[in-house]
Design an enzyme around this catalytic site. Structure first.
Site, short mmCIF file in Angstrom:
data_model
loop_
_atom_site.label_atom_id
_atom_site.label_comp_id
_atom_site.label_asym_id
_atom_site.label_seq_id
_atom_site.Cartn_x
_atom_site.Cartn_y
_atom_site.Cartn_z
N HIS A 94 -10.25 -5.66 -3.84
CA HIS A 94 -9.48 -5.69 -2.63
C HIS A 94 -9.31 -6.02 -1.03
O HIS A 94 -10.73 -6.25 -0.90
CB HIS A 94 -8.27 -4.64 -3.26
N GLN A 136 -15.22 3.21 0.69
CA GLN A 136 -14.18 2.30 -0.53
C GLN A 136 -13.03 3.53 -0.88
O GLN A 136 -14.67 4.04 -2.20
CB GLN A 136 -14.79 1.57 -1.29
N ASP A 147 0.67 -1.31 0.22
CA ASP A 147 0.05 -0.06 0.26
C ASP A 147 1.04 1.38 0.27
O ASP A 147 1.54 1.75 0.72
CB ASP A 147 -0.86 -0.19 1.46
#
Ligand code: AMP
Length: 126
Positions: A109, A103, A35
């Site tokens: 994901h 989201q 990330d």
């Protein structure tokens, strides 16, 4: 009802190779990468390569091979990053969907978070 998938979302662009990522693991059907704004010492995103908006979309429409590959990849990411319970201290796997799930990227994901005690699962809503 059908699901609308936006091909301009940033994970679709990563899958097309238009923007870089720090890959942790790649399989035929799944990509795992770090990330960009990690919220824990371990923060890896696992995405199917198919055009799915959310977990519920993926669960409904993905093939068995894609689903098995995805679930196994999440497990392998846990092992590679040292958070799996066969020696590690654990983690949290979460998947945000839609407005209530807050989201940000509309491509399915799962976040794998770990490397520290993560606290309670939910903060009170503002
Ligand atoms: P979500 O709120 O569940 O949709 O989370 C989307 C995640 O994608 C966030 O944690 C972002 O930090 C992460 N993210 C956004 N753009 C990128 C990128 N280019 N590379 C890696 N992670 C990203």
């Amino acid at each position: 009802m059908t699901y609308d998938y936006d091909d301009t979302n940033i994970f679709a662009r990563i899958l097309r190779g238009e923007i870089p990522n720090k890959t942790v693991l790649e399989t035929d059907h799944t990509l795992a990468f770090e990330d960009i704004r990690p919220q824990a010492p371990v923060h890896v995103l696992v995405i199917p390569k198919g055009r799915y908006v959310s977990y519920d979309h993926f669960a409904r429409e993905a093939g068995a091979e894609e689903i098995v590959d995805f679930v196994r990849t999440v497990g392998e990411v846990c092992r590679i990053t040292g958070v799996a319970l066969d020696g590690g201290q654990g983690c949290r796997t979460i998947s945000n969907a839609g407005a209530h799930g807050v989201q940000e990227v509309p491509h399915m994901h799962v976040h794998v978070l770990g490397g520290r005690v993560l606290g309670r699962m939910l903060e009170p809503a503002d």
